[in-house]
Design a protein around this motif. Structure first.
Motif, mmCIF file in Angstrom:
data_model
loop_
_atom_site.group_PDB
_atom_site.id
_atom_site.type_symbol
_atom_site.label_atom_id
_atom_site.label_comp_id
_atom_site.label_asym_id
_atom_site.label_seq_id
_atom_site.Cartn_x
_atom_site.Cartn_y
_atom_site.Cartn_z
ATOM 1 N N LEU A 144 0.880 -1.135 0.273
ATOM 2 C CA LEU A 144 0.096 0.062 0.135
ATOM 3 C C LEU A 144 0.852 1.128 0.026
ATOM 4 N N ALA A 145 1.836 1.216 0.757
ATOM 5 C CA ALA A 145 2.756 2.405 0.998
ATOM 6 C C ALA A 145 3.555 2.680 -0.591
ATOM 7 N N ALA A 146 3.855 1.639 -1.011
ATOM 8 C CA ALA A 146 4.704 1.800 -2.210
ATOM 9 C C ALA A 146 3.887 2.331 -3.590
ATOM 10 N N THR A 147 2.607 1.808 -3.466
ATOM 11 C CA THR A 147 1.884 2.537 -4.460
ATOM 12 C C THR A 147 1.329 3.843 -4.235
ATOM 13 N N HIS A 148 0.898 4.091 -3.083
ATOM 14 C CA HIS A 148 0.265 5.308 -2.537
ATOM 15 C C HIS A 148 1.307 6.460 -2.727
#
Length: 316
Positions: A144-148
């Motif tokens: 989630l962190a990488a995409t966001h």
């Protein structure tokens, strides 16, 4: 005759139109000028013909988080029946949630029904599954962190503050002092299965029934919701994921069962519905897939990817 209690509803678009108000409520309603900090707006195309007929236009506005932004509007003062009429008018793209106005007062507002889509600064709290145990890429939270962050390097942040072994009581106690320096607009509470576990050594007569534990769970959730509200952050509860009970007779001195985990899942979902809090069901993605678990409770890296896909359906 008991009078309907008033509800404060922050609006900035079609519901401020006197003609729309008359159509929905049978009158123009009392309003008070107000603003909502930490937000901006974006257009949303409406396909529901009845909503278009009421508003007179196919494009409405929806709120998006913006740390330095402010949306000007007004608070409508509605009766129970009028608030229900406003709810009925809104399409599935919106969900009614609590916000804190610039004045410091709270009000209802219609937000994006996909709670992670308008988010900018996300804080994640929870247990070892949220922490990303057994996945060198940081689990579903890491994906989630990488995409966001990649979608907006300047404005988007994800802070994973999950601590392995935490229960909701632990999370409610640990979270408040951690939020101030991070300025979150979204608080993801990963409510794992630790609250459903019981000590293996406890005699059956001493094993607490989960139903007896529900009142304290509600208190912890309410405490976290109040913490989120103080930061004008939207709280999102991610429910427990499926577990492989056949491998969990004695897991580090604890007993996990499918029945207790399911009861926790249903209880969390019901509480969120009753309190207008977003709930993301994490149970189904790994249901009946024991190969997706390292030890019966912690997902493999591929299992974490499946959980991330479930989360991402609420962000795009």
């Amino acid at each position: 005759m008991t009078e309907s209690r008033p509800h404060a509803l922050f609006c900035f678009d079609t519901l401020l139109d006197p003609q729309v108000q008359t159509t929905l409520f049978g009158r123009t309603v009392p309003t008070t000028t107000a603003s909502l900090a930490g937000h901006t707006t974006r257009p949303l195309t409406i396909t529901d013909e009845s909503v278009i007929a009421t508003s007179g236009r196919p494009e409405h506005l929806t709120l998006v988080r913006d740390f330095g932004g402010t949306v000007e509007g007004a608070v409508l003062h509605l009766t129970d029946q009028e608030l229900a009429a406003a709810d009925a008018c809104e399409v599935d793209d919106y969900a009614r949630r609590r916000v804190v106005l610039t004045s410091g007062r709270t009000a209802w507002a219609y937000l994006d029904a996909r709670p992670l889509r308008p988010a900018a600064r996300i804080v994640i709290v929870g247990d070892s599954i949220a922490y990303g145990r057994c996945d060198p890429q940081g689990g579903w939270a890491g994906h989630l962190a990488a995409t966001h962050i990649a979608s907006n390097e300047n404005a988007h942040r994800v802070f994973n503050l999950a601590i392995p072994g935490s229960t909701l009581a632990d999370v409610a106690q640990q979270t408040p002092p951690l939020l101030v320096p991070r300025h979150p607009d979204t608080l993801v509470v990963a409510a794992g299965i630790n609250d459903s576990a019981v000590p293996v050594a406890a005699p059956d007569t001493q094993v607490p029934h989960l139903a007896d534990h529900l009142a304290s769970l509600a208190d912890h959730l309410a405490s976290l919701a109040a913490t989120a509200q103080r930061h004008n952050a939207r709280m999102v509860v991610a429910g427990p994921s499926w577990l492989d009970e056949t491998r969990l007779d004695d897991y580090e001195g604890l007993r996990f069962t499918t029945a207790r985990a399911l009861t926790l899942r249903v209880t969390l979902q019901a509480w969120c519905e009753d309190h207008h809090i977003d709930f993301i069901d994490m149970w189904e993605p790994l249901r009946d897939q024991p190969h997706q678990f390292v030890d019966g409770v912690h997902p493999t890296p591929d299992g974490h990817k499946e959980l991330y896909r479930q989360l991402s359906s609420h962000s795009c």
